[in-house]
Design a protein around this motif. Structure first.
Motif, PDB file in Angstrom:
ATOM      1  N   ILE A 118       0.575  -1.015  -0.319  1.00  0.00           N
ATOM      2  CA  ILE A 118      -0.058   0.305   0.090  1.00  0.00           C
ATOM      3  C   ILE A 118       1.046   0.983   0.066  1.00  0.00           C
ATOM      4  CG2 ILE A 118      -0.420   0.114   2.449  1.00  0.00           C
ATOM      5  CD1 ILE A 118      -3.222   1.183   2.110  1.00  0.00           C
ATOM      6  N   VAL A 119       0.329   2.525  -0.749  1.00  0.00           N
ATOM      7  CA  VAL A 119       1.357   3.267  -1.079  1.00  0.00           C
ATOM      8  C   VAL A 119       1.094   4.375  -0.853  1.00  0.00           C
ATOM      9  CG1 VAL A 119       1.205   3.207  -3.940  1.00  0.00           C
ATOM     10  CG2 VAL A 119       2.920   4.082  -2.134  1.00  0.00           C
ATOM     11  N   LEU A 120       1.011   4.960   0.114  1.00  0.00           N
ATOM     12  CA  LEU A 120       0.464   7.473  -0.342  1.00  0.00           C
ATOM     13  C   LEU A 120       2.137   8.178  -0.613  1.00  0.00           C
ATOM     14  CD1 LEU A 120      -0.870   8.781   1.102  1.00  0.00           C
ATOM     15  CD2 LEU A 120       0.543   8.794   2.879  1.00  0.00           C
ATOM     16  N   ILE A 121       0.937   8.307  -1.545  1.00  0.00           N
ATOM     17  CA  ILE A 121       1.684   9.308  -2.212  1.00  0.00           C
ATOM     18  C   ILE A 121       1.106  10.647  -2.582  1.00  0.00           C
ATOM     19  CG2 ILE A 121       1.525   9.947  -4.872  1.00  0.00           C
ATOM     20  CD1 ILE A 121       0.644   7.687  -5.410  1.00  0.00           C
ATOM     21  N   GLN A 122       2.724  11.719  -2.976  1.00  0.00           N
ATOM     22  CA  GLN A 122       2.749  12.977  -2.129  1.00  0.00           C
ATOM     23  C   GLN A 122       3.243  13.763  -3.500  1.00  0.00           C
ATOM     24  OE1 GLN A 122       4.428  13.475   2.009  1.00  0.00           O
ATOM     25  NE2 GLN A 122       6.108  14.525   0.980  1.00  0.00           N
ATOM     26  N   ARG A 123       2.484  15.382  -3.712  1.00  0.00           N
ATOM     27  CA  ARG A 123       2.924  15.815  -4.461  1.00  0.00           C
ATOM     28  C   ARG A 123       3.248  17.540  -3.859  1.00  0.00           C
ATOM     29  NH1 ARG A 123      -0.440  16.872 -10.037  1.00  0.00           N
ATOM     30  NH2 ARG A 123      -1.601  17.593  -7.841  1.00  0.00           N
ATOM     31  N   GLY A 124       4.108  17.979  -3.568  1.00  0.00           N
ATOM     32  CA  GLY A 124       4.233  19.292  -3.446  1.00  0.00           C
ATOM     33  C   GLY A 124       5.490  18.737  -1.582  1.00  0.00           C
ATOM     34  N   ARG A 125       4.623  20.512  -1.290  1.00  0.00           N
ATOM     35  CA  ARG A 125       5.456  20.445   0.417  1.00  0.00           C
ATOM     36  C   ARG A 125       4.797  21.723   0.930  1.00  0.00           C
ATOM     37  NH1 ARG A 125       8.564  16.867   2.536  1.00  0.00           N
ATOM     38  NH2 ARG A 125       9.630  16.167   0.715  1.00  0.00           N
ATOM     39  N   GLY A 126       4.746  21.742   2.406  1.00  0.00           N
ATOM     40  CA  GLY A 126       3.975  22.698   2.955  1.00  0.00           C
ATOM     41  C   GLY A 126       2.468  22.689   3.272  1.00  0.00           C
ATOM     42  N   PRO A 127       1.861  23.850   2.811  1.00  0.00           N
ATOM     43  CA  PRO A 127       0.657  23.920   2.948  1.00  0.00           C
ATOM     44  C   PRO A 127       0.027  23.304   1.551  1.00  0.00           C
ATOM     45  CG  PRO A 127       1.639  25.608   3.623  1.00  0.00           C
ATOM     46  CD  PRO A 127       2.853  25.478   3.617  1.00  0.00           C
ATOM     47  N   ALA A 128       0.492  23.648   0.760  1.00  0.00           N
ATOM     48  CA  ALA A 128      -0.066  23.008  -0.978  1.00  0.00           C
ATOM     49  C   ALA A 128       0.189  21.565  -0.544  1.00  0.00           C
ATOM     50  CB  ALA A 128       1.105  23.563  -1.967  1.00  0.00           C
ATOM     51  N   ARG A 129       1.133  20.432   0.081  1.00  0.00           N
ATOM     52  CA  ARG A 129       0.582  19.250  -0.040  1.00  0.00           C
ATOM     53  C   ARG A 129       0.151  18.228  -0.595  1.00  0.00           C
ATOM     54  NH1 ARG A 129       3.675  15.319   4.271  1.00  0.00           N
ATOM     55  NH2 ARG A 129       5.573  16.950   4.007  1.00  0.00           N
ATOM     56  N   GLN A 130       0.269  17.750  -1.200  1.00  0.00           N
ATOM     57  CA  GLN A 130      -1.517  16.958  -1.844  1.00  0.00           C
ATOM     58  C   GLN A 130      -0.835  15.563  -2.333  1.00  0.00           C
ATOM     59  OE1 GLN A 130      -1.205  18.735  -6.037  1.00  0.00           O
ATOM     60  NE2 GLN A 130      -3.556  19.396  -5.039  1.00  0.00           N
ATOM     61  N   TRP A 131      -2.286  14.534  -1.513  1.00  0.00           N
ATOM     62  CA  TRP A 131      -1.452  13.722  -1.693  1.00  0.00           C
ATOM     63  C   TRP A 131      -2.949  12.767  -2.665  1.00  0.00           C
ATOM     64  CZ3 TRP A 131      -2.278  16.146   3.107  1.00  0.00           C
ATOM     65  CH2 TRP A 131      -1.084  16.670   3.726  1.00  0.00           C
ATOM     66  N   ALA A 132      -2.594  11.549  -3.927  1.00  0.00           N
ATOM     67  CA  ALA A 132      -3.266  10.804  -4.324  1.00  0.00           C
ATOM     68  C   ALA A 132      -3.942   9.742  -3.763  1.00  0.00           C
ATOM     69  CB  ALA A 132      -2.241   9.698  -5.357  1.00  0.00           C
ATOM     70  N   LEU A 133      -5.314   9.672  -3.257  1.00  0.00           N
ATOM     71  CA  LEU A 133      -6.145   9.262  -3.078  1.00  0.00           C
ATOM     72  C   LEU A 133      -7.341   8.305  -3.875  1.00  0.00           C
ATOM     73  CD1 LEU A 133      -6.454  10.882   0.566  1.00  0.00           C
ATOM     74  CD2 LEU A 133      -5.194   9.086   0.024  1.00  0.00           C
ATOM     75  N   ALA A 134      -7.305   6.754  -3.605  1.00  0.00           N
ATOM     76  CA  ALA A 134      -8.276   6.397  -4.743  1.00  0.00           C
ATOM     77  C   ALA A 134      -9.889   6.505  -4.016  1.00  0.00           C
ATOM     78  CB  ALA A 134      -7.505   5.623  -5.173  1.00  0.00           C
ATOM     79  N   ARG A 135     -10.913   6.073  -4.647  1.00  0.00           N
ATOM     80  CA  ARG A 135     -12.390   5.318  -3.841  1.00  0.00           C
ATOM     81  C   ARG A 135     -12.412   3.591  -5.073  1.00  0.00           C
ATOM     82  NH1 ARG A 135     -16.252   5.923  -0.928  1.00  0.00           N
ATOM     83  NH2 ARG A 135     -17.525   4.720  -2.538  1.00  0.00           N
ATOM     84  N   MET A 234      -0.366   5.682   8.187  1.00  0.00           N
ATOM     85  CA  MET A 234       0.255   6.221   6.795  1.00  0.00           C
ATOM     86  C   MET A 234      -0.086   7.961   6.556  1.00  0.00           C
ATOM     87  SD  MET A 234       1.997   3.779   4.476  1.00  0.00           S
ATOM     88  CE  MET A 234       0.408   3.986   3.417  1.00  0.00           C
ATOM     89  N   MET A 235      -1.827   8.044   6.401  1.00  0.00           N
ATOM     90  CA  MET A 235      -2.292   9.327   6.170  1.00  0.00           C
ATOM     91  C   MET A 235      -2.086  10.047   7.766  1.00  0.00           C
ATOM     92  SD  MET A 235      -3.526  10.457   3.682  1.00  0.00           S
ATOM     93  CE  MET A 235      -3.406  12.268   3.745  1.00  0.00           C
ATOM     94  N   ASP A 236      -2.016   9.971   8.674  1.00  0.00           N
ATOM     95  CA  ASP A 236      -2.170  10.916  10.360  1.00  0.00           C
ATOM     96  C   ASP A 236      -0.763  11.052  10.020  1.00  0.00           C
ATOM     97  OD1 ASP A 236      -4.251  10.301  10.557  1.00  0.00           O
ATOM     98  OD2 ASP A 236      -4.995   8.184  11.696  1.00  0.00           O
ATOM     99  N   ALA A 237       0.443   9.667   9.764  1.00  0.00           N
ATOM    100  CA  ALA A 237       1.643  10.261  10.489  1.00  0.00           C
ATOM    101  C   ALA A 237       2.015  11.652   8.931  1.00  0.00           C
ATOM    102  CB  ALA A 237       2.400   9.687   9.709  1.00  0.00           C
ATOM    103  N   ALA A 238       1.409  11.610   7.492  1.00  0.00           N
ATOM    104  CA  ALA A 238       1.513  12.601   7.164  1.00  0.00           C
ATOM    105  C   ALA A 238       1.327  13.443   7.468  1.00  0.00           C
ATOM    106  CB  ALA A 238       1.002  12.094   5.788  1.00  0.00           C
TER     107      ALA A 238
END
Ligand SMILES: [Zn+2]
Length: 243
Positions: A118-135, A234-238
């Protein structure tokens, strides 16, 4: 931690732990010596005992007890599913080290895990950070999570992560980092968690597995999986990171 017997009736756990069925039952001992019992399907649980699925039981149990119950279930399921030799169909007999051996052709089988990543993918840093999540269509309404999938024979964990991300989301990732792992007794998994950085590509969720995938920020987060799973850890850690 509870040290007495653990009873399952089908895939349901008898709570409180230590409740013993009266009917005929399968039993085994975990390597640490704990007895695991299987109640007959038609036996009514004793007064004050509830039969609960492991997910329902989770919020009502100490973490260590839940882990052990999940472990007990995985061993029970392995034993129930490995009664005959897969090569010659002879009945298996007990072998050293908790495995089973075929008296006809000599092959041995041992309890193992179905390994998923399972992999949590992020893009960007700081307040602009995004995560790719799927349903997945199997999720509760509104819940999005990290992508996950089973490893294939002959595949490394890292290769499985890159393949799943490419197949399910249509993007590429880089800087893969190990996060942690979790036994997942539904029915015999080991989830291996990673975090990664986005590299390139546009999100194109695989319609055979996912009904949606998006980039979310801290402000636009959807409902997340429950705290039972590493997906949430993982999401809570991020979210706890501020950089
Ligand atoms: Zn055989």
């Amino acid at each position: 931690m509870h040290e007495g017997p653990i009873t399952f009736q089908g895939d349901r756990l008898w709570l409180p732990l230590g409740s013993v069925p009266t009917g005929a039952r399968a039993r085994l001992s975990l390597p640490e010596g704990v007895t695991v019992l299987r109640a007959e399907a038609d036996e009514a649980p004793p007064a004050g005992v509830e039969a609960l699925g492991l997910r329902e039981a989770h919020p009502r149990m100490a973490r260590e007890d839940w882990l052990r119950a999940g472990r007990a279930y995985q061993w029970l399921e392995w034993e129930a599913g490995h009664r005959f030799c897969g090569h010659c169909a002879a009945a298996l007999v007990p072998a050293e080290g908790h495995g089973r051996r075929c008296p006809s052709c000599g092959r041995a089988v041992f309890p193992g895990n179905s390994i998923a990543i399972i992999v949590l993918i992020q893009r960007g840093r700081g307040p602009a950070r995004q995560w790719a999540l799927a349903r997945s269509p199997h999720f509760k309404p509104g819940v999005y999570s990290s992508v996950a999938g089973f490893t294939e024979p002959g595949e490394s964990l890292e290769a499985a992560v890159h393949r799943e991300v490419s197949e399910e989301l249509g993007i590429r990732i880089q800087h893969l980092r190990y996060f942690g792992s979790q036994p997942w007794p539904f029915p015999n998994g080991l989830m291996v968690g990673f975090r990664a950085e986005y590299l390139d590509g546009d999100l194109r969720p695989d319609p055979s597995e996912l009904e949606d995938a998006r980039w979310f920020t801290r402000e636009t987060l959807p409902d997340l999986p429950s705290t039972i799973s590493i997906a949430r850890w993982m999401m809570d850690a991020a979210l706890a990171e501020t950089d």
